[in-house]
Design a protein around this motif. Structure first.
Motif, PDB file in Angstrom:
ATOM      1  N   ARG B 824       0.635  -1.231  -0.060  1.00  0.00           N
ATOM      2  CA  ARG B 824       0.032   0.029  -0.062  1.00  0.00           C
ATOM      3  C   ARG B 824       1.039   1.238  -0.036  1.00  0.00           C
ATOM      4  NH1 ARG B 824      -4.129  -0.988   4.808  1.00  0.00           N
ATOM      5  NH2 ARG B 824      -4.703   1.016   4.208  1.00  0.00           N
ATOM      6  N   ARG B 825       0.440   2.216  -0.448  1.00  0.00           N
ATOM      7  CA  ARG B 825       1.045   3.637  -0.604  1.00  0.00           C
ATOM      8  C   ARG B 825       0.285   4.753  -0.100  1.00  0.00           C
ATOM      9  NH1 ARG B 825       4.817   3.602  -5.723  1.00  0.00           N
ATOM     10  NH2 ARG B 825       5.145   5.663  -4.656  1.00  0.00           N
ATOM     11  N   TYR B 826       0.984   5.773   0.095  1.00  0.00           N
ATOM     12  CA  TYR B 826       0.411   6.971   0.444  1.00  0.00           C
ATOM     13  C   TYR B 826      -0.742   7.379  -0.661  1.00  0.00           C
ATOM     14  CZ  TYR B 826       3.909   7.660   3.839  1.00  0.00           C
ATOM     15  OH  TYR B 826       4.941   7.198   4.936  1.00  0.00           O
ATOM     16  N   LYS B 827      -1.729   7.918  -0.249  1.00  0.00           N
ATOM     17  CA  LYS B 827      -2.610   8.662  -1.100  1.00  0.00           C
ATOM     18  C   LYS B 827      -2.111   9.989  -1.953  1.00  0.00           C
ATOM     19  CE  LYS B 827      -7.281  10.227  -1.878  1.00  0.00           C
ATOM     20  NZ  LYS B 827      -8.724  10.275  -1.373  1.00  0.00           N
ATOM     21  N   ARG B 828      -1.812   9.915  -2.940  1.00  0.00           N
ATOM     22  CA  ARG B 828      -1.313  11.108  -3.571  1.00  0.00           C
ATOM     23  C   ARG B 828      -2.456  11.910  -4.366  1.00  0.00           C
ATOM     24  NH1 ARG B 828       4.230  11.168  -2.894  1.00  0.00           N
ATOM     25  NH2 ARG B 828       4.809   9.146  -1.956  1.00  0.00           N
ATOM     26  N   ALA B 829      -2.173  13.278  -4.465  1.00  0.00           N
ATOM     27  CA  ALA B 829      -3.231  13.870  -5.164  1.00  0.00           C
ATOM     28  C   ALA B 829      -3.059  13.750  -6.714  1.00  0.00           C
ATOM     29  CB  ALA B 829      -2.910  15.668  -5.284  1.00  0.00           C
ATOM     30  N   PRO B 830      -3.969  13.589  -7.411  1.00  0.00           N
ATOM     31  CA  PRO B 830      -3.912  12.902  -8.897  1.00  0.00           C
ATOM     32  C   PRO B 830      -3.303  13.975  -9.791  1.00  0.00           C
ATOM     33  CG  PRO B 830      -6.226  13.395  -8.565  1.00  0.00           C
ATOM     34  CD  PRO B 830      -5.436  13.328  -7.151  1.00  0.00           C
ATOM     35  N   GLU B 831      -2.955  13.711 -10.866  1.00  0.00           N
ATOM     36  CA  GLU B 831      -2.297  14.552 -11.762  1.00  0.00           C
ATOM     37  C   GLU B 831      -3.291  15.687 -12.162  1.00  0.00           C
ATOM     38  OE1 GLU B 831       1.092  15.712 -13.524  1.00  0.00           O
ATOM     39  OE2 GLU B 831       0.797  13.667 -12.488  1.00  0.00           O
ATOM     40  N   GLY B 832      -2.878  16.902 -12.134  1.00  0.00           N
ATOM     41  CA  GLY B 832      -3.657  18.156 -12.580  1.00  0.00           C
ATOM     42  C   GLY B 832      -4.256  18.718 -11.261  1.00  0.00           C
ATOM     43  N   SER B 833      -4.121  18.187 -10.074  1.00  0.00           N
ATOM     44  CA  SER B 833      -4.660  18.688  -8.988  1.00  0.00           C
ATOM     45  C   SER B 833      -4.009  20.150  -8.585  1.00  0.00           C
ATOM     46  CB  SER B 833      -4.340  17.753  -7.779  1.00  0.00           C
ATOM     47  OG  SER B 833      -4.911  16.431  -7.766  1.00  0.00           O
ATOM     48  N   TYR B 834      -5.019  21.019  -8.166  1.00  0.00           N
ATOM     49  CA  TYR B 834      -4.149  22.317  -7.958  1.00  0.00           C
ATOM     50  C   TYR B 834      -4.808  22.694  -6.466  1.00  0.00           C
ATOM     51  CZ  TYR B 834      -8.624  23.765  -9.573  1.00  0.00           C
ATOM     52  OH  TYR B 834      -9.877  24.042  -9.764  1.00  0.00           O
ATOM     53  N   VAL B 835      -4.222  23.806  -5.959  1.00  0.00           N
ATOM     54  CA  VAL B 835      -5.041  24.548  -5.064  1.00  0.00           C
ATOM     55  C   VAL B 835      -4.872  25.901  -5.226  1.00  0.00           C
ATOM     56  CG1 VAL B 835      -4.233  22.785  -3.239  1.00  0.00           C
ATOM     57  CG2 VAL B 835      -3.022  24.600  -3.568  1.00  0.00           C
ATOM     58  N   ILE B 836      -5.660  26.755  -4.501  1.00  0.00           N
ATOM     59  CA  ILE B 836      -5.787  28.184  -4.749  1.00  0.00           C
ATOM     60  C   ILE B 836      -5.214  28.878  -3.533  1.00  0.00           C
ATOM     61  CG2 ILE B 836      -6.891  30.162  -5.114  1.00  0.00           C
ATOM     62  CD1 ILE B 836      -7.546  28.473  -7.245  1.00  0.00           C
ATOM     63  N   ASP B 837      -3.968  29.271  -3.668  1.00  0.00           N
ATOM     64  CA  ASP B 837      -3.230  29.765  -2.504  1.00  0.00           C
ATOM     65  C   ASP B 837      -3.752  31.305  -2.170  1.00  0.00           C
ATOM     66  OD1 ASP B 837      -2.118  31.866  -3.950  1.00  0.00           O
ATOM     67  OD2 ASP B 837      -0.028  31.023  -4.084  1.00  0.00           O
ATOM     68  N   ALA B 838      -3.103  31.910  -0.794  1.00  0.00           N
ATOM     69  CA  ALA B 838      -3.903  33.099  -0.374  1.00  0.00           C
ATOM     70  C   ALA B 838      -3.828  34.132  -1.276  1.00  0.00           C
ATOM     71  CB  ALA B 838      -2.809  33.371   0.730  1.00  0.00           C
ATOM     72  N   SER B 839      -3.033  34.172  -2.326  1.00  0.00           N
ATOM     73  CA  SER B 839      -3.002  35.271  -3.316  1.00  0.00           C
ATOM     74  C   SER B 839      -3.928  35.108  -4.602  1.00  0.00           C
ATOM     75  CB  SER B 839      -1.719  35.843  -3.651  1.00  0.00           C
ATOM     76  OG  SER B 839      -1.139  34.417  -4.329  1.00  0.00           O
ATOM     77  N   GLY B 840      -4.660  33.681  -4.306  1.00  0.00           N
ATOM     78  CA  GLY B 840      -5.494  33.492  -5.352  1.00  0.00           C
ATOM     79  C   GLY B 840      -4.982  32.805  -6.674  1.00  0.00           C
ATOM     80  N   LYS B 841      -3.672  32.279  -6.554  1.00  0.00           N
ATOM     81  CA  LYS B 841      -3.079  31.933  -7.928  1.00  0.00           C
ATOM     82  C   LYS B 841      -3.293  30.135  -7.446  1.00  0.00           C
ATOM     83  CE  LYS B 841       1.282  33.337  -7.279  1.00  0.00           C
ATOM     84  NZ  LYS B 841       2.606  33.721  -7.555  1.00  0.00           N
ATOM     85  N   MET B 842      -3.292  29.678  -8.592  1.00  0.00           N
ATOM     86  CA  MET B 842      -3.489  28.292  -8.880  1.00  0.00           C
ATOM     87  C   MET B 842      -1.864  27.621  -8.683  1.00  0.00           C
ATOM     88  SD  MET B 842      -6.030  27.396 -11.805  1.00  0.00           S
ATOM     89  CE  MET B 842      -5.559  25.805 -12.101  1.00  0.00           C
ATOM     90  N   VAL B 843      -1.828  26.678  -7.687  1.00  0.00           N
ATOM     91  CA  VAL B 843      -0.537  25.883  -7.475  1.00  0.00           C
ATOM     92  C   VAL B 843      -0.928  24.461  -7.352  1.00  0.00           C
ATOM     93  CG1 VAL B 843       1.248  25.486  -5.711  1.00  0.00           C
ATOM     94  CG2 VAL B 843       0.100  27.704  -5.532  1.00  0.00           C
ATOM     95  N   ASP B 844       0.115  24.008  -8.296  1.00  0.00           N
ATOM     96  CA  ASP B 844      -0.056  22.616  -8.707  1.00  0.00           C
ATOM     97  C   ASP B 844       0.374  21.583  -7.772  1.00  0.00           C
ATOM     98  OD1 ASP B 844      -0.306  20.272 -10.260  1.00  0.00           O
ATOM     99  OD2 ASP B 844       1.775  20.543 -11.303  1.00  0.00           O
ATOM    100  N   VAL B 845      -0.243  20.972  -7.400  1.00  0.00           N
ATOM    101  CA  VAL B 845      -0.174  20.181  -6.179  1.00  0.00           C
ATOM    102  C   VAL B 845       0.042  18.539  -6.547  1.00  0.00           C
ATOM    103  CG1 VAL B 845      -0.847  21.476  -4.477  1.00  0.00           C
ATOM    104  CG2 VAL B 845      -2.660  19.816  -5.225  1.00  0.00           C
ATOM    105  N   SER B 846       0.023  18.162  -7.775  1.00  0.00           N
ATOM    106  CA  SER B 846      -0.124  16.976  -8.247  1.00  0.00           C
ATOM    107  C   SER B 846       1.049  15.945  -7.651  1.00  0.00           C
ATOM    108  CB  SER B 846       0.119  16.708  -9.875  1.00  0.00           C
ATOM    109  OG  SER B 846      -0.488  17.766 -10.259  1.00  0.00           O
ATOM    110  N   GLY B 847       0.647  14.886  -7.199  1.00  0.00           N
ATOM    111  CA  GLY B 847       1.679  13.935  -6.578  1.00  0.00           C
ATOM    112  C   GLY B 847       1.867  14.271  -4.965  1.00  0.00           C
ATOM    113  N   GLN B 848       1.326  15.306  -4.585  1.00  0.00           N
ATOM    114  CA  GLN B 848       1.523  15.392  -3.015  1.00  0.00           C
ATOM    115  C   GLN B 848       0.613  14.478  -2.112  1.00  0.00           C
ATOM    116  OE1 GLN B 848       2.057  19.277  -1.466  1.00  0.00           O
ATOM    117  NE2 GLN B 848       2.612  20.066  -3.503  1.00  0.00           N
ATOM    118  N   VAL B 849       1.149  14.338  -1.258  1.00  0.00           N
ATOM    119  CA  VAL B 849       0.652  13.216  -0.115  1.00  0.00           C
ATOM    120  C   VAL B 849      -0.558  13.787   0.443  1.00  0.00           C
ATOM    121  CG1 VAL B 849       0.863  11.975   2.075  1.00  0.00           C
ATOM    122  CG2 VAL B 849       2.888  12.126   0.300  1.00  0.00           C
ATOM    123  N   VAL B 850      -1.691  13.133   0.373  1.00  0.00           N
ATOM    124  CA  VAL B 850      -3.017  13.666   0.710  1.00  0.00           C
ATOM    125  C   VAL B 850      -3.138  13.195   2.205  1.00  0.00           C
ATOM    126  CG1 VAL B 850      -5.570  13.510   0.468  1.00  0.00           C
ATOM    127  CG2 VAL B 850      -3.886  13.430  -1.448  1.00  0.00           C
TER     128      VAL B 850
END
Lengths: 576, 1051
Positions: B824-850
């Protein structure tokens, strides 16, 4: 020439090599410490022991937590919190391993049938094999739903042309064969008796060394077989009535049966002690497998389980509430003056505390002592409140007798049939059956085995007090619920019985969607198929999943006999 | 040849040859002329009555390495071989001869060779593989050991009730090390099937051919060599342990009472006398000297003192680290070896060599003494001109008084299992007093291990003994029958008696009543063979050698066990003291392989060589219809410089050889896999069906391989390079294939699929300086192997090759390698996942541990591929420098890539004992990664763990269920050996008239390891059942460094 001179030596040498040929290869490749064939009775004890041992592991780790008898305090990982309906792959697979014993039963059955081809053969052995196979078979299908059955467990019989992929059968056809098998087993036992009477068979009994349960007493096997038949008839009754007015066709040999009529027939035999379907007549007839810590051949699954792990299994309040009346369960450990208690409780547990199921860790922390360690704490140091020492699931660890089917179970079934008016009887008659069922269960737990330590031994006064309480509180308007509630209490660690009754009737009503509950807040209707099936039996597995499971190997799809309107309605009461 | 020095022996007179190679010197007929030239062998010629003495100089390097022992003991000119064969001189193994297992001297010396051990000290099992894993059954992939022409019968047997695959295995050794290393003349490693085709099935994975010393090349009549050496062994690596925080959990409970506390929680016990426990977890307070009521032991005066009334009173003592709690358990082991050998050459026809070796050692684990004696005899007698006999006979005795259960997470008696239960705040000395007062022999004190077995209790009371006697040897007769025709007949015997006992004391965790077990293993191998050999030189430089032979190898193996599972009286270890019926368990097998084989060699002008072999085996383990199987091989080489001149005369290219080979080798199986039988059970007279389906249609496994290589020697042999590429394919792979339990069994024996191994090997030796007194050599080797499942059987999607619980698996899927790891592996954010940071920018988080809402990483339910356990490549590097009698050498070796699932890593970090768990212990910590919100979107993880929840975080991060979390790198570089040796000059010794040779050496082995591996030794593997299994570190033992010195003196 030198060559000529020594030709004779060379020829002699060549002769030595030539003489040590391949002639002994076949003998050489025979294992001297095994048997290549044997008689059917040689399988009985290993099947009984191995199946019940494995089932006990499942009772402890899966069914106990699933049916809110127990709560496991030790598992840190949420993947193993069965009481929240998160069931790890490891646990999922445990019941599936019973197929090995199913295979043994198949092999035994084939051997017994072959023995019966000669006049000297004992048809009772076919009966015993059928009873064993039916027992394991119903455990499997009740757990997973549609499972490999008709073609399962026969690889050892297939010689070199074997097929290791096994098709799944639908549960209804499995049940038809289970019922048919038990009819046949009963007929076989009768036939053996006839042969004895006719003098062609000295005795229908078999070698006691092969059967630690009944010492080869075939009459007891017959009563066990018919009691198992009764269990399975009751299992399918609601569904059969809903689907086909209770009529089930068992094929050419046994024709159509009406489940209600059959239950009545068995009840008549029970009452009269005569008739074609003798069933258990007392706790001495109960089918129980004795384990022992004195003999490694008879160890339980838990012999080497550390007491730390063992102690991690705490009582669940769902059960405790039914056994300790007016006891303030949980945090304060107080005893109310009107406290009444079931004498079995301190057989099941050694601590008078129950924690609720499907709650979060944080909530549960109030129920467990996290502050005090004791010997053998292997993981984190959580124990149910109240005291520091001692196991709190009674003596099921070392020297128990685990039940396959206790005498009290058939009394509960007759009582239920009475309440449902399937067996015509007076209200008092089914109440008496109900009370007797409770008493027999209590007695069974009293005399089941010698306790290693005397935490508690119920006196007759305490039994009488509890029986008086049950007598007093019996409410004819809630008769079915009451019967099923007490049957639930009695079915503690009897394999899948409590779970099966719950799915069949909806009783006892239990909360199933607590804050931490997974699986859509529903008590699993089945266990998932093991993930290895997707690889090892891919084609048939895919057919099964895409078939009755609609493409998802889930724990929510109703199995055949549980999908009745009554059951679903009552189960929904627990979802609030 | 120009520049050759010609001197008259024992004088100072000499000349140098001129440009044409001519010379002139005055000498008397009794004198001797010596011809010497750097890089060439010095030749001596008696002058006699001759006036002209012409000699041709032989290149030294070539002279030394020319002859190599190949299959069936056939000696061959190395340049005639069409396959890879590497010779390792006995001197290379010199340092390793003093370590517990001489085989370790081969580590890093041979490209493509891999040695794995379980670090249990002397006598343990050694897994030697060549060129990758060819079969699904790892026990089937090891190289064959051949001593003086006869295959050794090496087997290892578990003594554990759990049987094969059990984690509670005791490593009794497999016998590969059962040879006196000082008897070894040289070792030839035959790597591929082409080289070993003549050895048949057993050598499908290559062979290690050992030639022992004999006296027939002895210069003097009698020579006696005595050598003694003393080696010390210490733990050389350590996991990254933390020494800052002690036992306990993060939520304010420390298992014992803090002096200032009035108690928290309802479980609190106000009396400070209450708890005397440590726990497995080390998430407790900082070891800053705060006073606590801690562990106490009245009789040892720990944690309290006697008050004025003579009563013991607990006292609060500073909570501190007492040093390296883990390493303190281990001690310095030592091995003292004495050996003497007597060689005698009675006349030119008869020689004899006898050697005796005696060795005593004590491992790094307390109470683990062992000793070993080895006697060897080797004779050669030329009975008549046409008839010689050679006898080789060995007796070896191994007595091991306590073999620790080396590894494994089990509640049995594993030393490491116990050790991982101790806390950083304890002093290992506290644990030495391991019985509870007044309950000696009945109840161990488990206070320091949280209820698990006390490590000293295990070391001193859970004793596993072994007494093994082995006799092996052979008699070989050679007949010169006719001109060019010889016959060799040989009979060999390899017989072992192995008596073992195991005991668990009363109060052992898994067996509270203790137990006592005896096990007797008897094995015997008879072998007989003959070989006709015919050599003929035809015209036109064509040379033919033909061999025809046959052999019978018959093996018997018996195992008899008697178990007393519960002891009636504590500490009485006899079967008669059993509280229950003594259980017996017996097993026996016999097997035989008959073979006929032939080898034809052609050579032309010493430049073209062609070998063709064929062998037919009849194996008793296969069904009658498939019992006989034939396999051929072809190999050839071209020595190009014999055909064309590459400037050999000026020493540019001395040898350029191109070789190629193709071979097929058949492989049989184990006994009892073809006919259905019923297993007996613990219930007398009762049976069960086995869990593995036998198969009456089994075919022999086939390994086909081809290989090409180049052998290049340049600059007067000062640079030798050997390169090889090989490709081997196993078809009809014999596998115990897991099937659905619903079939009634869990596995079936079948021929399924094919496996490919291919790789590249390079080996280079360079001589940088070569003068009369100074020599500086550098050698290096490098190898790479890739393994791939080409196909699986019909309807099979994968094989489970190995596994550890439900935590980690080794699965073989089509198209991937046999040694791929899954879990078993850690769950990771799928390809193309992003978050909106404080300044409203999209930040790519693909592959990061969830992470979940509690800030713990989420672990996927699915079993996924996590990586490969075999390294990408392996290499070795060494240099040696000698000046007159002084010789210094250094060797390194390493591997790159490859990861294993490490239970050590889990114990280290889940239990808070590793430095990786220090961050955030105080002051909290925000994990890196993302959190999944209820609407399915992600946000940057902002859950701040407090000093309380940090334990839960790390325990989720390093959860054993998460394979990825504990899948760790095994890349390493080891300083394998440093050695300094001084041989006293012969001139000096000549004055003594008695001593012919004297050398002193000091050395260190495995001195340092550079590795990111979090456990002890990235090389060590785990003993499971009776086999070593790669890919899993199951609480392994530490690796050791050894230091020592030896003196060898020859009379």
């Amino acid at each position: 020439m030198i060559m000529k001179k020594y030709t004779k030596y060379i020829i002699a040498l060549a002769a030595v090599f030539a003489s040590v040929g391949c002639t002994h290869f076949d003998d050489m490749n025979k294992n001297p410490y095994v048997v290549y064939e044997t008689n059917s009775e040689s399988f009985v004890q290993p099947i009984l022991y191995n199946t019940r041992k494995q089932l006990a592991y499942c009772d402890y780790y899966i069914f106990g937590d699933l049916m809110q008898y127990t709560i496991n305090t030790n598992f840190e990982n949420s993947a193993q919190l069965v009481y929240n309906y998160v069931i790890s792959e490891n646990f999922i697979n445990q019941m599936w391993t019973l197929y090995n014993q199913f295979g043994n039963a198949q092999y035994m059955l084939a051997t017994a049938r072959k023995e019966c081809e000669s006049d000297k053969g004992n048809p009772a052995m076919v009966g015993v094999a059928l009873v064993l196979r039916s027992w394991i078979g119903h455990l499997l299908t009740d757990t997973y739903g549609n499972v490999p059955y008709s073609k399962a467990g026969i690889i050892a019989l297939q010689g070199n042309e074997f097929d290791y992929t096994v098709p799944y059968d639908d549960q209804k056809s499995i049940y038809i064969d289970l019922l048919r098998s038990l009819e046949e087993a009963n007929a076989c036992f009768a036939k053996a008796q006839e042969k004895v009477e006719a003098g062609t068979l000295t005795s229908a009994n078999f070698n006691p060394i092969c059967d630690f349960m009944y010492n080869g007493d075939v009459e007891k096997w017959r009563r066990f077989g018919n009691s198992l038949y009764l269990r399975l008839l009751m299992r399918v009754s609601n569904k059969a009535i809903e689907e086909s007015q209770g009529i089930i066709s068992l094929g050419d040999e046994f024709g159509d049966i009406n489940v209600v009529a059959k239950i009545n027939e068995i009840y008549d035999s029970f009452l009269s002690g005569e008739g074609d379907y003798p069933v258990m007549r007392g706790i001495d007839d109960s089918a129980r497998v004795q384990f022992s810590s004195k003999d490694s051949a008879l160890y339980t699954s838990f012999y080497a389980t550390t007491s730390g792990n063992w102690n991690g299994e705490a009582a669940c309040s769902t059960l405790v509430d039914k056994m300790l009346i007016n006891y303030k369960s949980g945090k304060e450990n107080e005893v109310n003056p009107t406290y009444k208690w079931d004498p079995r409780y301190f057989r099941y547990f050694t601590k008078a505390m129950g924690a609720p199921s499907q709650e979060t860790r944080e909530y549960l922390s109030d129920y467990f002592d996290e502050k005090v360690s004791s010997l053998g704490n292997s993981l984190i140091g959580r124990y149910p409140k109240g005291g520091y020492t001692g196991d709190h699931i009674g003596d099921l660890k070392m020297d128990p007798a685990y039940a396959i089917l206790n005498y009290d179970e058939i009394l509960f079934i007759f009582a239920e049939a009475g309440v449902r008016t399937w067996i015509p009887m007076s209200q008092k008659a089914y109440k008496d059956l109900y009370l007797d069922a409770n008493l027999q269960s209590i007695l069974q737990w009293q005399v089941g085995w010698e306790r290693a330590t005397d935490y508690y031994t119920a006196s007759s006064v305490e039994v009488i007090n509890w029986m008086d309480y049950l007598d007093d509180e019996f409410d004819y308007n809630k008769a079915l619920e009451t019967v099923m509630r007490q049957k639930y209490v009695a079915m503690f660690w009897v394999g899948v019985e409590a779970w099966a009754d719950y799915r069949r009737t909806g009783y006892p009503v239990m909360r199933t969607n607590g804050p931490a509950a997974m699986n859509n807040g529903t008590l699993p209707t089945r266990l998932r198929y093991p993930s290895t099936e997707a690889f090892q039996n891919a084609e048939h597995y895919t057919n099964a999943v895409n078939g009755w499971l609609n493409g998802d190997n889930n724990m929510l799809t109703e199995i055949w006999w549980s999908s009745t309107a009554e059951s679903k309605a009552i189960r929904s009461l627990g979802r609030k | 040849m120009a520049g050759v020095g010609v001197i008259i022996a024992s004088t100072l007179q000499g000349v140098v040859t001129d440009i044409n190679g001519n010379y002139e010197i005055k000498a008397t007929p009794v004198q001797e002329l010596q011809f010497s030239f750097i890089g060439y062998k010095t030749e001596s010629v008696k002058v006699g009555s001759r006036t002209t003495i012409d000699i041709s100089m032989v290149e030294e390097a070539q002279a030394v390495e020319q002859v190599i022992v190949t299959a069936l003991g056939i000696k061959r000119d190395e340049k005639s071989l069409g396959y890879a064969a590497q010779k390792v001189g006995g001197d290379v193994l010199a340092s390793a001869t003093n370590s517990s297992n001489w085989l370790s001297g081969l580590s890093g010396q041979v490209a493509g060779l891999n040695i794995q051990q379980s670090n249990t000290g002397g006598g343990g099992t050694t897994r030697v593989t060549l060129r990758g894993e060819s079969s699904v059954d790892f026990a089937n992939n090891t190289a064959l050991f051949v001593v003086d022409g006869v295959p050794m019968y090496n087997h290892s047997t578990t003594s554990d009730a759990g049987g094969e695959g059990s984690l509670n295995a005791i490593d009794y050794g497999d016998g590969t090390g059962d040879i006196n290393p000082e008897d070894i003349e040289n070792v030839t490693v035959l790597k591929g099937p082409a080289a070993t085709a003549l050895y048949g099935s057993a050598a499908a994975n290559g062979a290690i051919i050992i030639t022992t010393k004999s006296a027939d090349k002895l210069a003097s009549k009698i020579s006696v060599t005595y050598s003694t050496n003393l080696t010390f062994e210490t733990v050389n690596t350590s996991p990254d342990l933390q020494y800052e925080y002690g036992q306990g959990t993060r939520d304010d409970y420390y298992y014992f009472v803090r002096s200032t506390d009035t108690g928290k929680g309802s479980g609190y016990h106000p009396e400070p006398s209450y708890s005397n426990q440590t726990g497995l977890l080390s998430w407790g307070p900082r070891m800053d000297g705060t006073l606590y009521y801690q562990y106490y032991d009245e009789s040892a005066g720990i944690g309290g003192s006697i008050d004025q009334f003579g009563d013991f009173r607990r006292e609060a003592t500073p909570f501190i680290s007492h040093g390296d709690w883990f390493k303190d358990f281990f001690k310095t082991g030592h091995t003292w070896t004495n050996s003497i050998s007597v060689s005698g050459r009675i006349n030119k026809r008869n020689s004899i060599r006898v050697s005796v070796r005696d060795s005593h050692s004590e491992g790094i684990i307390p109470n683990s003494p062992s000793n070993m004696q080895h006697v060897a005899l080797r004779t050669r007698n030329e009975i008549a001109k046409w008839f010689t006999s050679e006898i080789s006979l060995n007796y070896r005795r191994n007595q091991r008084d306590n073999i620790p259960v080396s590894s494994g997470y089990s509640a049995g008696a594993g030393i490491m299992y116990s050790l991982w239960c101790y806390a950083p705040n304890i002093d290992m000395d506290w644990a030495k007093h391991y019985w509870l007062d007044g309950q000696e022999g009945v109840q161990q004190d488990t206070s320091l291990t949280g209820g698990k077995n006390n490590a000293y209790f295990v070391a001193n009371e859970s004793i596993n003994t072994q007494d093994r006697d082995r006799i092996y040897g052979n008699v070989k007769l050679n007949f010169d029958i006719y001109k060019g025709l010889t016959l060799m007949v040989r009979a060999g015997l390899d017989s072992q008696w192995d008596f073992r006992t195991q005991r668990y004391a009363t109060s052992t965790q898994s067996d509270p009543n203790g137990f006592y077990r005896e096990q007797m293993i008897r094995s015997m191998q008879y072998s007989g063979e003959f070989l006709f050999r015919y050599t003929h030189d035809f015209k036109h430089d064509i040379n033919l050698t033909a061999n025809f032979g046959g052999s019978i190898i018959n093996r018997k193996y018996e195992r008899h066990q008697q178990w007393a599972d519960n002891l009636k009286n504590p500490s009485v270890y006899t079967l008669a003291n059993s509280a229950s019926l003594v259980k017996t368990n017996n097993y026996a097998e016999r097997r035989q392989t008959n073979s006929l084989y032939g080898l034809v060699q052609f050579s032309w002008r010493n430049a073209l060589f062609l070998d063709v072999t064929g062998r037919n085996d009849w194996s008793s383990t296969l069904p009658a219809s498939n019992r006989s199987y034939f396999y051929p091989s072809v190999s050839g080489s071209v020595v190009i410089n014999e055909l064309a001149d590459f400037g050999r005369t000026n020493g540019l290219v001395n040898l350029l050889k191109v070789r190629a080979s193709w071979a097929q080798v058949g492989h049989d199986t184990k006994p009892y896999r073809i006919e259905e039988y019923l297993n007996s059970t613990a219930f007398p007279g009762n049976v069960t069906t086995p869990t593995s389906k036998v198969n009456g249609l089994l075919l022999p496994e086939k390994v086909s391989s081809w290989e090409v290589g180049i052998d290049l020697r340049m600059f007067r042999n000062r640079l030798n390079i050997d390169m090889a590429y090989y490709n081997s394919k196993t078809t009809n792979a014999l596998a115990s294939m897991p099937v659905s339990a619903s079939a009634g069994m869990t596995s079936v024996f079948t021929n399924a699929g094919s496996i490919r191994n291919h790789g590249f090997e390079i080996q280079a030796v360079g001589t940088i300086i070569r003068t009369k007194d100074i020599r500086w050599n550098i050698s290096a080797n490098w190898s790479i192997n890739r393994n791939k499942i080409l196909e699986l059987g019909d309807g099979i999607d994968f094989w489970q090759v190995a596994g550890r619980g439900s935590y980690a698996y080794m699965y073989a899927y089509e198209g991937s390698s046999l040694t791929s790891m899954y879990g078993r592996r850690y769950k990771r954010a799928p390809e193309g996942s992003y978050v909106i940071d404080a300044s409203g920018k999209m930040v790519d988080v693909s592959g990061q541990v969830v992470h979940d809402m509690n800030g713990s990483p989420i672990i996927n339910e699915e079993i996924e591929y996590v990586g490969e356990c075999m390294p990408k490549w392996r290499g070795g590097f060494g240099t040696s420098f000698s000046w007159k009698g002084l010789k210094a050498s250094v060797k390194f070796d390493g591997q790159f890539g490859g990861r294993v699932w490490s239970e050590t890593n889990w114990a280290l970090n889940y239990r808070g004992k590793g430095i990786a768990t220090l961050e955030g212990r105080e002051g909290g910590f925000v994990p890196k990664g993302v959190m999944q919100m209820a609407d399915g979107n992600y946000k940057i993880c902002d859950y701040e763990h407090t000093s309380t929840s940090i334990q839960a975080y790390y325990q989720a991060l390093y959860a054993r269920e998460c394979c990825e979390a504990n899948f760790v790198e095994t890349s390493f570089l080891k300083l394998r050996e440093v050695r300094l040796e001084y041989s006293f000059p012969k001139k000096l010794l000549a004055k003594t008239k008695v001593i012919q040779g004297l050398s002193i050496s000091v050395f260190g082995n495995n001195l340092y390891c550079w590795s990111k591996f979090p456990g002890f030794d990235p090389e060590a593997v785990t003993m499971r059942g009776s086999a070593l299994s790669p890919g899993f570190d199951l609480l392994q033992m530490p690796g050791t460094a050894s230091y020592g010195g030896s003196i060898s003196i020859t009379f």
